[in-house]
Design an enzyme around this catalytic site. Structure first.
Site, short mmCIF file in Angstrom:
data_model
loop_
_atom_site.label_atom_id
_atom_site.label_comp_id
_atom_site.label_asym_id
_atom_site.label_seq_id
_atom_site.Cartn_x
_atom_site.Cartn_y
_atom_site.Cartn_z
N ASP A 110 -5.06 0.72 -1.29
CA ASP A 110 -4.01 1.62 -1.71
C ASP A 110 -2.71 1.23 -1.01
O ASP A 110 -2.62 1.26 0.22
CB ASP A 110 -4.42 3.04 -1.33
CG ASP A 110 -3.47 4.07 -1.87
OD1 ASP A 110 -3.33 4.12 -3.09
OD2 ASP A 110 -2.84 4.78 -1.07
N THR B 72 2.31 2.87 -6.04
CA THR B 72 2.99 2.53 -4.79
C THR B 72 3.01 1.02 -4.56
O THR B 72 4.02 0.48 -4.12
CB THR B 72 2.29 3.20 -3.60
OG1 THR B 72 0.89 2.95 -3.70
CG2 THR B 72 2.52 4.69 -3.62
N THR B 73 1.91 0.36 -4.88
CA THR B 73 1.88 -1.09 -4.69
C THR B 73 2.87 -1.74 -5.64
O THR B 73 3.66 -2.61 -5.24
CB THR B 73 0.47 -1.65 -4.98
OG1 THR B 73 -0.49 -0.79 -4.38
CG2 THR B 73 0.32 -3.04 -4.45
N ASP C 199 -5.13 9.72 -6.10
CA ASP C 199 -4.34 9.03 -7.12
C ASP C 199 -4.68 9.56 -8.52
O ASP C 199 -3.80 9.81 -9.33
CB ASP C 199 -4.59 7.51 -7.09
CG ASP C 199 -3.93 6.85 -5.88
OD1 ASP C 199 -3.46 7.59 -5.00
OD2 ASP C 199 -3.89 5.60 -5.83
P1 ADP Z 1 -0.52 0.80 -7.60
O1 ADP Z 1 -0.52 1.21 -6.16
O2 ADP Z 1 0.78 0.21 -8.02
O3 ADP Z 1 -1.03 1.85 -8.51
P2 ADP Z 1 -2.97 -0.56 -8.19
O4 ADP Z 1 -3.71 -1.48 -7.32
O5 ADP Z 1 -3.55 0.78 -8.46
O6 ADP Z 1 -1.53 -0.43 -7.64
O7 ADP Z 1 -2.75 -1.32 -9.57
C1 ADP Z 1 -2.05 -0.73 -10.63
C2 ADP Z 1 -1.86 -1.72 -11.73
O8 ADP Z 1 -3.13 -2.16 -12.22
C3 ADP Z 1 -1.14 -1.08 -12.92
O9 ADP Z 1 -0.13 -1.94 -13.36
C4 ADP Z 1 -2.25 -0.94 -13.93
O10 ADP Z 1 -1.75 -0.99 -15.25
C5 ADP Z 1 -3.09 -2.12 -13.63
N1 ADP Z 1 -4.43 -2.03 -14.18
C6 ADP Z 1 -5.34 -1.05 -14.12
N2 ADP Z 1 -6.46 -1.38 -14.79
C7 ADP Z 1 -6.26 -2.61 -15.29
C8 ADP Z 1 -7.03 -3.53 -16.07
N3 ADP Z 1 -8.26 -3.25 -16.49
N4 ADP Z 1 -6.46 -4.71 -16.37
C9 ADP Z 1 -5.25 -5.02 -15.94
N5 ADP Z 1 -4.48 -4.22 -15.22
C10 ADP Z 1 -4.97 -3.03 -14.90
MG MG Z 2 -2.93 2.74 -8.64
#
Ligand code: ADP
Ligand code: MG
Length: 552
Positions: free
Chosen positions: A70, A103-104, A400
């Site tokens: 996270d 956040t990432t 989240d």
């Molecule tokens: P954040 O802290 O930004 O939410 P995450 O590690 O949760 O970071 O990643 C979020 C990103 O992952 C988003 O851009 C979301 O659309 C993408 N995401 C989630 N599931 C998938 C998937 N199956 N394939 C590709 N991207 C995905």
């Molecule tokens: Mg996320």
């Protein structure tokens, strides 16, 4: 680069403005140093973006280990010194508070924006022009996002579940993401208050997350009611009551000791007895009032005298004492009971209902479950998992998921994930840039490139070839296929709406706003004055030039 402060006036006189030991970094050096630090922060979290992102193991100064993926948690746990890096930590915190997810992405985008700005600065584009161009691009990007978003109808469970599942897919507990998504959506729909305009309001205080290591993650479940981490107060009391009628009492069931010291003179054993009798009869009358209200469960926020406890036990009333104030509020919302301060006021109308109140053994503790409430306005999610670390990370992921569902209930619009909206916005921003003049155009184009770094990072983390992905994505978006993004699970470029990877519009908007704000804040700085105590941030070996760019 860093110089001591004695400044010299035009007439050659030395003036001391800052304390001895302070340092000043000016102009390009200051900018490069700040950009470098911010890029480094982005670089740290970048590999954890998306469902195939890696986890980070963080060890704090006490030696405690956290394993997480996270972004907000990573940045919160690492002890950042550099002022510009701190700004990125701030945006991850703001994003976390505002929308709870993304956040990432916000930090990765800010890093890419700054890396691209650096290119322009090296080509002698003034930072002010970049800042203006970025601000324009962000406004346009927000408008494009709004335009492409899909409205969500009230009560559209499927979409809400997809939203929750997408946000959890990217976390440790991804295997059971689907089941947990149902848990979260069930809970959120119970506590959401519908408004006339079709949106809902959610008070997160009404959804309590209790965690306990042990069992397996799939034992995590929704309790339509409240779990109290307290035990039943007396061993002779019932441990299980069905069709519970619950009294919530805020005052103690004790004889209050007087504030001032009083002297009671007792001369004979008879007087002693009558004094004790008096106390006991007061306690008895308290318990009688509870019994005559019809309650068979009593939750008290304060203490309960031993004598009152055994009286309650004799009457078969399951009692919990010293419940937290916040739990009393939740209990009232869940069971429909009215909290009572004066026992004289307690009547059957004030009692709440739960299908079952039961003390259960949860690992080494005993907890009281108040569940099966009718139409509860407060609920509990009980998180289980193999170890403390697993439940901690599960709790963060649930946070989240709860937040993204809340986002959509409050602002009912969604976009696809997997970098599809970023790729689409980038493509439309490039068209928009052609209408702008000169150097501003350069800044908007760089902004578009930075947005593209989101799908490309997702692809990179999934081990895909980012050049292929970039070419493919651009081609698809040029054909108007706006939901094409990177499916990191299958390793293909695909229509992410079809793949059911869905995210709240609110999160994407916040990412754009937060990242632009942070990068522009860093870019506007051309002078770093550091006082002696916190020594100036050291330049990296080899200077900022030796560092590779971000993303595309
Ligand atoms: P954040 O802290 O930004 O939410 P995450 O590690 O949760 O970071 O990643 C979020 C990103 O992952 C988003 O851009 C979301 O659309 C993408 N995401 C989630 N599931 C998938 C998937 N199956 N394939 C590709 N991207 C995905
Ligand atoms: Mg996320």
């Amino acid at each position: 680069m860093s110089t001591l402060i004695p400044a010299t006036t035009s007439s050659g006189q030395q003036v001391f403005i800052l304390k001895e030991g302070s340092t000043q970094t000016k102009g390009r050096d200051a900018q490069k140093n700040n950009i470098f630090a911010a890029k480094l922060m982005a670089e740290i979290v970048k590999t954890s973006l998306g469902p195939r992102g890696m986890d980070k193991m963080l060890v704090d100064s006490m030696g405690d280990v956290t394993i997480t993926n996270d972004g907000a948690t990573i940045l919160k746990e690492i002890d950042v010194q550099h002022p510009a890096a701190k700004m990125l930590v701030e945006i991850s915190k703001t994003t976390d508070n505002e929308v709870g997810d993304g956040t990432t992405s916000a930090v990765v985008l800010a890093g890419a924006l700054l890396a691209n700005a650096e290119d322009l600065i090296n080509k002698d584009v003034h930072p002010t022009i970049i800042v203006d161009g970025y601000a324009k691009a962000a406004d346009k990007a927000l408008a494009i996002l709004k335009d492409m978003a899909v409205a969500v109808e009230a009560g559209d469970r499927k979409t809400l579940e997809r939203i929750a599942a997408t946000s959890m897919q990217t976390k440790l507990i991804s295997d059971i993401g689907k089941e947990l998504a149902t848990v979260v959506v069930d809970g959120m729909l119970l506590v959401a208050e519908k408004k006339d305009d079709g949106t809902s309001k959610v008070d997160l205080d009404n959804i309590k997350v209790e965690k306990k290591a042990g069992g397996s993650s799939s034992d995590t479940r929704l309790i339509k009611g409240i779990v109290l981490d307290k035990e039943v107060v007396h061993p002779a009391m019932p441990k299980r009551i069905e069709e519970a009628k619950i009294a919530l009492v805020l005052s103690p069931l004790e004889i209050e000791k007087t504030e001032f010291s009083a002297e009671i003179r007792i001369n004979t054993p008879k007087q002693m007895q009558s004094y004790l009798d008096e106390e006991n009869s007061m306690l008895r009358s308290m318990v009688d009032k509870i019994e005559s209200s019809g309650a068979n469960v009593l939750i008290c926020q304060k203490g309960i005298d031993d004598v009152a406890q055994s009286l309650l036990a004799r009457k078969g009333i399951l009692t919990v004492r010293r419940a937290k104030e916040s739990d009393m509020t939740r209990l009232s919302k869940a069971t429909g009971a009215r909290t009572v301060t004066n026992l004289d006021d307690l009547s059957v109308k004030d009692l709440g209902y739960a299908k079952l109140v039961e003390e259960r053994k949860i690992e080494q503790d005993r907890w009281v479950f108040i569940e099966g409430c009718r139409n509860p306005k407060a609920v509990t999610i009980l998180v289980r998992g193999g170890s403390q670390r697993v439940v901690d990370e599960a709790e963060r992921s649930l946070h989240d998921a709860i937040m993204v569902v809340k986002d959509v209930l409050e602002e009912p619009a969604v976009v696809a994930g997997g970098g599809a909206p970023e790729a689409e916005v980038a493509s439309r921003l490039r068209d928009y840039a052609t209408k702008l003049s000169g150097r501003e155009q350069l800044a908007v184009l760089k902004y578009a490139d930075a947005l593209e770094s989101i799908p490309l990072t997702l692809a990179e983390n999934a081990g895909m070839d980012i050049i292929d992905v970039q070419v493919d994505l651009r081609a698809k978006h040029a054909q108007g296929k706006k939901w094409f993004g990177v499916n990191a699970r299958t390793g293909k470029v695909a229509d992410m709406m079809d793949e059911q990877v869905v995210e709240p519009l609110a999160v994407k908007e916040e990412i754009i706003r937060a990242a632009t704000e942070a990068s522009n804040m860093v870019l506007r700085v051309d002078d770093v004055l550091a006082s002696g105590k916190s020594s100036a941030p050291p330049m990296p070996p080899g200077g900022p030039g030796g560092y590779g760019g971000m993303g595309a």
